[in-house]
Design a protein around this motif. Structure first.
Motif, PDB file in Angstrom:
ATOM      1  N   PRO A   5      45.415  36.515  45.644  1.00  0.00           N
ATOM      2  CA  PRO A   5      44.199  36.856  46.378  1.00  0.00           C
ATOM      3  C   PRO A   5      43.041  37.250  45.487  1.00  0.00           C
ATOM      4  CG  PRO A   5      45.900  38.524  46.687  1.00  0.00           C
ATOM      5  CD  PRO A   5      46.553  37.373  46.024  1.00  0.00           C
ATOM      6  N   ARG A   6      43.275  37.829  44.283  1.00  0.00           N
ATOM      7  CA  ARG A   6      42.121  38.158  43.446  1.00  0.00           C
ATOM      8  C   ARG A   6      41.363  36.892  43.093  1.00  0.00           C
ATOM      9  NH1 ARG A   6      39.740  42.150  40.750  1.00  0.00           N
ATOM     10  NH2 ARG A   6      41.549  43.465  40.462  1.00  0.00           N
ATOM     11  N   LEU A   7      42.089  35.822  42.738  1.00  0.00           N
ATOM     12  CA  LEU A   7      41.422  34.583  42.364  1.00  0.00           C
ATOM     13  C   LEU A   7      40.779  33.924  43.577  1.00  0.00           C
ATOM     14  CD1 LEU A   7      44.103  33.165  39.908  1.00  0.00           C
ATOM     15  CD2 LEU A   7      42.103  34.530  39.388  1.00  0.00           C
ATOM     16  N   ALA A   8      41.477  33.951  44.718  1.00  0.00           N
ATOM     17  CA  ALA A   8      40.934  33.311  45.912  1.00  0.00           C
ATOM     18  C   ALA A   8      39.725  34.045  46.450  1.00  0.00           C
ATOM     19  CB  ALA A   8      42.019  33.232  46.993  1.00  0.00           C
ATOM     20  N   ALA A   9      39.687  35.356  46.220  1.00  0.00           N
ATOM     21  CA  ALA A   9      38.614  36.157  46.806  1.00  0.00           C
ATOM     22  C   ALA A   9      37.328  36.141  46.007  1.00  0.00           C
ATOM     23  CB  ALA A   9      39.084  37.610  46.956  1.00  0.00           C
ATOM     24  N   VAL A  10      37.366  35.666  44.770  1.00  0.00           N
ATOM     25  CA  VAL A  10      36.187  35.734  43.913  1.00  0.00           C
ATOM     26  C   VAL A  10      34.974  35.085  44.562  1.00  0.00           C
ATOM     27  CG1 VAL A  10      35.186  34.847  41.771  1.00  0.00           C
ATOM     28  CG2 VAL A  10      37.416  35.944  41.734  1.00  0.00           C
ATOM     29  N   ALA A  11      35.172  33.925  45.167  1.00  0.00           N
ATOM     30  CA  ALA A  11      34.034  33.188  45.711  1.00  0.00           C
ATOM     31  C   ALA A  11      33.463  33.806  46.977  1.00  0.00           C
ATOM     32  CB  ALA A  11      34.454  31.743  46.003  1.00  0.00           C
ATOM     33  N   VAL A  12      34.291  34.602  47.677  1.00  0.00           N
ATOM     34  CA  VAL A  12      33.835  35.097  48.977  1.00  0.00           C
ATOM     35  C   VAL A  12      33.645  36.606  49.027  1.00  0.00           C
ATOM     36  CG1 VAL A  12      34.958  33.197  50.177  1.00  0.00           C
ATOM     37  CG2 VAL A  12      36.199  35.342  49.863  1.00  0.00           C
ATOM     38  N   VAL A 260      34.348  47.119  41.959  1.00  0.00           N
ATOM     39  CA  VAL A 260      34.305  45.957  41.086  1.00  0.00           C
ATOM     40  C   VAL A 260      33.204  44.972  41.456  1.00  0.00           C
ATOM     41  CG1 VAL A 260      36.131  44.795  42.417  1.00  0.00           C
ATOM     42  CG2 VAL A 260      35.708  44.123  40.049  1.00  0.00           C
ATOM     43  N   THR A 261      33.021  44.683  42.724  1.00  0.00           N
ATOM     44  CA  THR A 261      32.007  43.686  43.107  1.00  0.00           C
ATOM     45  C   THR A 261      30.605  44.260  43.112  1.00  0.00           C
ATOM     46  OG1 THR A 261      32.361  44.184  45.449  1.00  0.00           O
ATOM     47  CG2 THR A 261      33.602  42.330  44.513  1.00  0.00           C
ATOM     48  N   GLU A 262      30.491  45.595  43.088  1.00  0.00           N
ATOM     49  CA  GLU A 262      29.189  46.245  43.209  1.00  0.00           C
ATOM     50  C   GLU A 262      28.632  46.722  41.872  1.00  0.00           C
ATOM     51  OE1 GLU A 262      27.890  46.235  46.402  1.00  0.00           O
ATOM     52  OE2 GLU A 262      29.727  45.069  46.650  1.00  0.00           O
ATOM     53  N   ASN A 263      29.435  46.584  40.790  1.00  0.00           N
ATOM     54  CA  ASN A 263      29.017  47.090  39.477  1.00  0.00           C
ATOM     55  C   ASN A 263      28.686  48.582  39.537  1.00  0.00           C
ATOM     56  OD1 ASN A 263      29.369  44.903  37.807  1.00  0.00           O
ATOM     57  ND2 ASN A 263      27.281  44.150  38.026  1.00  0.00           N
ATOM     58  N   SER A 303      34.243  41.647  34.222  1.00  0.00           N
ATOM     59  CA  SER A 303      33.186  40.647  34.342  1.00  0.00           C
ATOM     60  C   SER A 303      33.607  39.440  35.181  1.00  0.00           C
ATOM     61  CB  SER A 303      32.748  40.176  32.944  1.00  0.00           C
ATOM     62  OG  SER A 303      31.372  39.959  32.861  1.00  0.00           O
ATOM     63  N   TYR A 304      34.486  39.679  36.159  1.00  0.00           N
ATOM     64  CA  TYR A 304      34.968  38.583  37.009  1.00  0.00           C
ATOM     65  C   TYR A 304      33.839  37.865  37.748  1.00  0.00           C
ATOM     66  CZ  TYR A 304      39.762  40.466  36.662  1.00  0.00           C
ATOM     67  OH  TYR A 304      40.985  40.908  36.235  1.00  0.00           O
ATOM     68  N   PHE A 305      32.877  38.617  38.259  1.00  0.00           N
ATOM     69  CA  PHE A 305      31.868  38.054  39.156  1.00  0.00           C
ATOM     70  C   PHE A 305      30.523  37.828  38.470  1.00  0.00           C
ATOM     71  CE2 PHE A 305      34.821  40.738  41.532  1.00  0.00           C
ATOM     72  CZ  PHE A 305      35.321  39.836  42.459  1.00  0.00           C
ATOM     73  N   ALA A 306      30.405  38.174  37.219  1.00  0.00           N
ATOM     74  CA  ALA A 306      29.135  38.016  36.516  1.00  0.00           C
ATOM     75  C   ALA A 306      28.804  36.534  36.329  1.00  0.00           C
ATOM     76  CB  ALA A 306      29.195  38.700  35.154  1.00  0.00           C
ATOM     77  N   LYS A 310      26.273  35.658  31.514  1.00  0.00           N
ATOM     78  CA  LYS A 310      26.128  37.105  31.381  1.00  0.00           C
ATOM     79  C   LYS A 310      27.469  37.825  31.441  1.00  0.00           C
ATOM     80  CE  LYS A 310      21.398  37.504  33.085  1.00  0.00           C
ATOM     81  NZ  LYS A 310      20.480  38.180  34.028  1.00  0.00           N
ATOM     82  N   LYS A 311      28.544  37.122  31.168  1.00  0.00           N
ATOM     83  CA  LYS A 311      29.857  37.761  31.229  1.00  0.00           C
ATOM     84  C   LYS A 311      30.048  38.671  30.017  1.00  0.00           C
ATOM     85  CE  LYS A 311      32.254  34.440  34.165  1.00  0.00           C
ATOM     86  NZ  LYS A 311      32.287  35.372  35.299  1.00  0.00           N
ATOM     87  N   ASP A 312      30.334  39.925  30.275  1.00  0.00           N
ATOM     88  CA  ASP A 312      30.497  40.908  29.210  1.00  0.00           C
ATOM     89  C   ASP A 312      31.650  41.844  29.549  1.00  0.00           C
ATOM     90  OD1 ASP A 312      30.145  42.545  26.982  1.00  0.00           O
ATOM     91  OD2 ASP A 312      28.653  43.794  28.004  1.00  0.00           O
TER      92      ASP A 312
END
Length: 325
Positions: A5-12, A260-263, A303-306, A310-312
């Protein structure tokens, strides 16, 4: 439901989550200051720090989820030095190393999510340098994520993001494998159709197992009864969009949580109100977990969603004042 689910959820995930207002400031709040990134990692090499444990000298033990490694990073940012690499799984190829817990003798326990019969579960990394071994079997459709060790009772607890349960298992003396058993279950731990990623971070604190639920944006407390079974699940905070793992600031119930998604790094008070104390401007890049030692807070970012340019992924340290709330 996706096996990972972590990988599947990245896009949504970003579209699926809605930010709720934080609570008012409190005079008793710990303060977080002087954020500084002490180490940068290479996203293209799978150096995505997912979880953290601390060594006695203040070094950080990080799981690199995509590289399937455990590494050591010094307080000054030295390293990373490889501690262990989990065996390669080629089918399916999207395996992840997630939670980590450290025993006082230096033994490490690590969750490995593979979706395969022979690898999915909790692995032990001994300090003698021997090869990692799986000691707890988790079903192939399980996603063990947050992990904690109760050394007094020699018991491991793991939050399962896909199944929406908390597993427990005794720590075996030798290299034999044991089966994980469901310790706690309920709607409050479950994922949702919109975000198939439920129970996530996990900590042991003051006679209870605490769990974050990313799909429900909640922080939960599950009392440990005298017979070691799970008590009723209590919702202690809501509106924590994108919550991942977390840590307690002291003996009380105040928490610092990675969103994580909100930084954002969020301070969550015992009454459930909360406020943001660090953001991307301080160096966060999708923070995944939190550890606290004395007056220092450690925050790994994966940096999953960056954006690609800009991935850091990094390790950030900051000063934290401790309170007793």
């Amino acid at each position: 439901m996706s096996r990972h689910p972590r990988l599947a959820a990245v896009a949504v995930a970003t579209a699926a989550l809605t930010l709720l207002a934080a609570g008012p400031a409190s005079a008793g709040d710990p303060t977080v200051s002087d954020p500084r990134v002490v180490a940068h990692f290479k996203f293209t090499d799978g150096e995505t720090p997912e979880n953290i444990a601390l060594e006695p000298d203040g070094s950080a033990l990080l799981t690199f989820s995509l590289a399937h490694k455990v590494v050591r990073v010094g307080r000054n940012g030295s390293g990373p030095v490889e501690v262990a690499t989990l065996p390669t799984v080629t089918d399916p190829p999207s395996s992840l190393v997630t939670g980590i817990a450290r025993a006082h003798d230096g033994t490490l326990y690590v969750n490995y999510v593979t979706g395969t019969e022979d690898e999915n579960g909790i692995w032990r990394v001994r300090p003698d340098g021997s090869a990692p071994r799986r000691i707890v079997k988790v079903p192939v459709d399980g996603f063990p994520n947050g992990l904690a060790l109760d050394e007094r009772c020699e018991t491991l607890y793991a939050a399962d993001s896909a199944r929406g349960v908390v597993w427990s298992a005794p720590v075996p003396d030798g290299d034999e494998e044991v089966e994980a058993r469901v310790w706690a279950t309920g709607d409050a731990l479950q994922p949702t159709e919109e975000l198939p990623y439920g129970a996530n971070g996990l900590k042991l604190h003051d006679g209870a197992v605490w769990v974050s639920n990313s799909a429900h944006s909640t922080l939960l407390r599950i009392p440990i009864k005298r017979n070691r079974s799970a008590g009723p699940i209590q919702t202690r905070a809501t509106g924590l969009t994108g919550i991942d793992d977390f840590a307690f600031t002291g003996h009380g119930d105040t928490v610092l949580a990675a969103r994580v998604t909100e930084n954002k790094l969020e301070l969550v008070r015992p009454d459930g109100t909360h406020k943001t104390v660090l953001t991307a401007t301080g160096g966060l890049s999708n923070p995944t977990s939190v550890a606290i030692r004395a007056k220092t807070v450690y925050v790994p970012s994966a940096s999953y969603f960056a954006p690609a340019n800009k991935k850091d992924p990094n390790l950030l340290l900051a000063r934290v004042s401790r309170n007793k709330l």
